[in-house]
Every structure is written in C-alpha cells, then in structure tokens.
Design a protein around this motif. Structure first.
Motif, PDB file in Angstrom:
ATOM      1  N   VAL A   1       1.111  -1.096   0.050  1.00  0.00           N
ATOM      2  CA  VAL A   1       0.071  -0.110  -0.076  1.00  0.00           C
ATOM      3  C   VAL A   1       0.817   1.235  -0.051  1.00  0.00           C
ATOM      4  CG1 VAL A   1      -1.826  -0.878   1.214  1.00  0.00           C
ATOM      5  CG2 VAL A   1      -0.150   0.089   2.687  1.00  0.00           C
ATOM      6  N   LEU A   2       0.360   2.370  -0.367  1.00  0.00           N
ATOM      7  CA  LEU A   2       1.074   3.581  -0.428  1.00  0.00           C
ATOM      8  C   LEU A   2       1.160   4.413   1.066  1.00  0.00           C
ATOM      9  CD1 LEU A   2      -0.098   4.843  -3.863  1.00  0.00           C
ATOM     10  CD2 LEU A   2       2.128   3.431  -3.418  1.00  0.00           C
ATOM     11  N   VAL A   3       1.998   4.926   1.221  1.00  0.00           N
ATOM     12  CA  VAL A   3       2.355   5.892   2.410  1.00  0.00           C
ATOM     13  C   VAL A   3       2.835   6.890   1.841  1.00  0.00           C
ATOM     14  CG1 VAL A   3       4.752   4.728   2.786  1.00  0.00           C
ATOM     15  CG2 VAL A   3       3.359   5.975   4.873  1.00  0.00           C
ATOM     16  N   ALA A   4       2.368   8.333   2.503  1.00  0.00           N
ATOM     17  CA  ALA A   4       2.763   9.595   2.118  1.00  0.00           C
ATOM     18  C   ALA A   4       4.336   9.907   2.743  1.00  0.00           C
ATOM     19  CB  ALA A   4       2.013  10.599   2.842  1.00  0.00           C
ATOM     20  N   ARG A   5       5.219  10.415   1.647  1.00  0.00           N
ATOM     21  CA  ARG A   5       6.533  10.684   2.176  1.00  0.00           C
ATOM     22  C   ARG A   5       6.536  11.995   2.850  1.00  0.00           C
ATOM     23  NH1 ARG A   5      10.709   8.230  -0.774  1.00  0.00           N
ATOM     24  NH2 ARG A   5       9.725   7.047  -2.791  1.00  0.00           N
ATOM     25  N   GLU A   6       5.905  12.974   2.460  1.00  0.00           N
ATOM     26  CA  GLU A   6       5.473  14.516   3.146  1.00  0.00           C
ATOM     27  C   GLU A   6       4.191  14.487   3.144  1.00  0.00           C
ATOM     28  OE1 GLU A   6       7.971  17.113   0.874  1.00  0.00           O
ATOM     29  OE2 GLU A   6       9.991  16.569   1.486  1.00  0.00           O
ATOM     30  N   ALA A   7       3.752  15.859   3.878  1.00  0.00           N
ATOM     31  CA  ALA A   7       2.437  16.212   4.026  1.00  0.00           C
ATOM     32  C   ALA A   7       1.873  16.493   2.600  1.00  0.00           C
ATOM     33  CB  ALA A   7       2.227  17.328   4.722  1.00  0.00           C
ATOM     34  N   LEU A   8       0.643  15.869   2.242  1.00  0.00           N
ATOM     35  CA  LEU A   8      -0.273  16.214   1.210  1.00  0.00           C
ATOM     36  C   LEU A   8      -1.302  16.994   1.611  1.00  0.00           C
ATOM     37  CD1 LEU A   8       0.243  12.712  -0.625  1.00  0.00           C
ATOM     38  CD2 LEU A   8       1.657  14.633  -0.925  1.00  0.00           C
ATOM     39  N   VAL A   9      -1.649  18.059   0.691  1.00  0.00           N
ATOM     40  CA  VAL A   9      -2.801  18.909   1.226  1.00  0.00           C
ATOM     41  C   VAL A   9      -3.806  18.932   0.085  1.00  0.00           C
ATOM     42  CG1 VAL A   9      -0.952  20.559   2.313  1.00  0.00           C
ATOM     43  CG2 VAL A   9      -1.374  21.217  -0.209  1.00  0.00           C
ATOM     44  N   PRO A  10      -4.848  19.327   0.437  1.00  0.00           N
ATOM     45  CA  PRO A  10      -5.998  19.218  -0.539  1.00  0.00           C
ATOM     46  C   PRO A  10      -5.693  19.895  -1.720  1.00  0.00           C
ATOM     47  CG  PRO A  10      -7.025  19.800   1.715  1.00  0.00           C
ATOM     48  CD  PRO A  10      -5.370  19.830   1.755  1.00  0.00           C
ATOM     49  N   GLY A  11      -6.220  19.247  -2.852  1.00  0.00           N
ATOM     50  CA  GLY A  11      -5.985  19.828  -4.267  1.00  0.00           C
ATOM     51  C   GLY A  11      -4.441  19.216  -4.829  1.00  0.00           C
ATOM     52  N   GLN A  12      -3.760  18.869  -3.949  1.00  0.00           N
ATOM     53  CA  GLN A  12      -2.513  18.790  -4.408  1.00  0.00           C
ATOM     54  C   GLN A  12      -2.449  17.440  -5.380  1.00  0.00           C
ATOM     55  OE1 GLN A  12       0.788  18.407  -1.409  1.00  0.00           O
ATOM     56  NE2 GLN A  12       2.322  17.437  -2.988  1.00  0.00           N
ATOM     57  N   ALA A  13      -1.699  17.280  -6.197  1.00  0.00           N
ATOM     58  CA  ALA A  13      -1.438  16.368  -7.298  1.00  0.00           C
ATOM     59  C   ALA A  13      -0.573  15.259  -6.497  1.00  0.00           C
ATOM     60  CB  ALA A  13      -0.908  16.350  -8.534  1.00  0.00           C
ATOM     61  N   VAL A  14      -1.156  13.849  -6.451  1.00  0.00           N
ATOM     62  CA  VAL A  14      -0.473  12.704  -5.815  1.00  0.00           C
ATOM     63  C   VAL A  14       0.190  12.207  -6.837  1.00  0.00           C
ATOM     64  CG1 VAL A  14      -0.589  10.916  -4.386  1.00  0.00           C
ATOM     65  CG2 VAL A  14      -2.390  12.658  -3.996  1.00  0.00           C
ATOM     66  N   THR A  15       1.614  12.279  -6.747  1.00  0.00           N
ATOM     67  CA  THR A  15       2.416  11.355  -7.860  1.00  0.00           C
ATOM     68  C   THR A  15       3.261  10.491  -7.175  1.00  0.00           C
ATOM     69  OG1 THR A  15       4.441  13.162  -7.534  1.00  0.00           O
ATOM     70  CG2 THR A  15       2.704  13.839  -9.213  1.00  0.00           C
ATOM     71  N   ALA A  16       3.959   9.602  -8.165  1.00  0.00           N
ATOM     72  CA  ALA A  16       5.033   8.633  -7.338  1.00  0.00           C
ATOM     73  C   ALA A  16       6.005   8.951  -6.808  1.00  0.00           C
ATOM     74  CB  ALA A  16       5.397   7.815  -8.574  1.00  0.00           C
ATOM     75  N   GLY A  17       6.446  10.383  -6.599  1.00  0.00           N
ATOM     76  CA  GLY A  17       7.492  11.086  -5.939  1.00  0.00           C
ATOM     77  C   GLY A  17       6.827  11.117  -4.338  1.00  0.00           C
ATOM     78  N   ASP A  18       5.629  11.594  -4.357  1.00  0.00           N
ATOM     79  CA  ASP A  18       5.122  11.682  -3.176  1.00  0.00           C
ATOM     80  C   ASP A  18       4.754  10.762  -2.246  1.00  0.00           C
ATOM     81  OD1 ASP A  18       4.762  14.671  -3.893  1.00  0.00           O
ATOM     82  OD2 ASP A  18       3.109  14.091  -5.179  1.00  0.00           O
ATOM     83  N   VAL A  19       4.840   9.721  -2.652  1.00  0.00           N
ATOM     84  CA  VAL A  19       4.420   8.271  -1.974  1.00  0.00           C
ATOM     85  C   VAL A  19       5.547   7.249  -2.022  1.00  0.00           C
ATOM     86  CG1 VAL A  19       1.867   8.846  -2.026  1.00  0.00           C
ATOM     87  CG2 VAL A  19       3.113   7.487  -3.601  1.00  0.00           C
TER      88      VAL A  19
END
Length: 205
Positions: free
Chosen positions: A43-61
């Motif tokens: 499963v995917l875990v967030a590397r850093e905080a993700l805020v509403p409206g932010q695109a979720v890419t492979a580099g973010d998780v």
C-alpha cells in the motif's frame, strides 16, 4: 477374551479425545497466525504532507508491505495511482494513504492563494498545518478596523521565502482554500487589509 478387550475400550477417558482436539486446534491456530503474518500487501504511504488539491504522484508516496487483511481495500495501492489523482484532505507524513483521501482533480473544490500574514509564522507552521485567515480592513492610512475571520479552515501548502534583499514583516504563505472563498481573500488583499494566519488545533481534513 473378547469381553475383556471390549471392557478396556469402554474405559478410555473421553477427556483424552478432548485433549487431542484442543492440541490440534491450537496448532492449527498458530499456523494460521504465522501464515497470515507472511501474507502482506503493498500500500502507499505519504513521504511528506499532502494538502487538499495537491496532485499525488509517485514521488510523493512510497510502497510499503503491510498486513491489512480485509481492510486493504480502504488504502491506496501502487496500482491505484493514476494521473489526475489529487488529495481531497490533508494526509500527514508517514500516513497510509486512505482511498477516500484522494479523488479526481476535476472534482476538487479547492485552490491555492499566496498571502502575506502580518504575523510571523511560528516554527510549527509547516505544510499541512490548519489555519484561520483573519483580516483587519484598512480604514485610513495606517489605521485598521476590527479583525474578522475571512477563511475558517485553510491549510498551509507552503511557507515561502521573500525574494528581495530586504524582507517585509510577517510571512508569505501559500494557503489551500475553497474556491468560493477566493473572491473575499483577493478583495481584502487588494483593499490593503492586514491579513493574519492563525494556527488552529483542529484537523484540516
């Protein structure tokens, strides 16, 4: 002789069979636990905080193997990550990404604005921090009216550094707000209101 054997069979204690059943059940239970611990899913875990409206890419998780059993479908997997997926609520660093916390970009009802807060952002204000945005209307040069809340639930997307050699007082913040609140914020900015972003204790989800 046959009578003697028959009597011996009848003398077997039923508790002996109960004990065998309990032992076999215990062994089967242990094997089930061990086998379940070996069955993990990515499963995917967030590397850093993700805020509403932010695109979720492979580099973010990043993908991690966890044992979730039946609840696995509640979390985003590597196969679920696609173009156009955005966060619909704040996702904390290190948090398993819930499937319900992301959605299509077209359905996002938020956007970002950059404001200068008259207050210096405390050290604890980081991306993902929920804040209230207050505005004190300019009533005369150097004179301001009673502060009012312009945005009750904003989320800090970034704490920006000043580009100039001489920094203006306060902090420049990129905030995530609802689209229907943009006009009020821009109106106060254009009118010279003193804006202040005040951290709140509640979540921004």
């Amino acid at each position: 002789m046959a009578t003697t054997v028959s009597r011996r069979r009848r003398r077997l204690d039923p508790r002996f069979f109960v004990g065998i059943v309990l032992v076999l059940g215990s062994v089967a239970g242990v094997w089930a636990i061990v086998d379940g611990a070996r069955n993990t899913e990515p499963v995917l875990v967030a590397r850093e905080a993700l805020v509403p409206g932010q695109a979720v890419t492979a580099g973010d998780v990043e993908a991690v193997d966890v044992q979730l059993a039946a609840s696995q479908e509640a979390y985003l997997t590597p196969d679920d990550l696609a173009d156009g997926v955005v966060a619909v609520r704040t996702i904390a660093p290190g948090e398993l990404v819930p499937a319900a916390a992301v959605g299509a970009a077209a359905s996002a009802g938020t956007t970002t604005v950059v404001v200068r807060s008259a207050l210096e952002a405390p050290a604890g204000v980081v991306p993902g921090t929920p804040v209230e945005l207050w505005a004190a209307p300019l009533v005369a040069p150097g004179s301001y009216g009673e502060p009012v809340v312009v945005v009750e639930r904003a989320v800090v997307a970034a704490v920006l550094e000043d580009d100039g050699v001489v920094a203006d007082p306060g902090s420049r913040l990129e905030l995530v707000i609802d689209r229907d609140e943009v006009a009020d914020v821009l109106g106060h900015t254009a009118g010279g209101s003193a804006l202040s972003a005040v951290p709140t204790s509640g979540g921004a989800g």
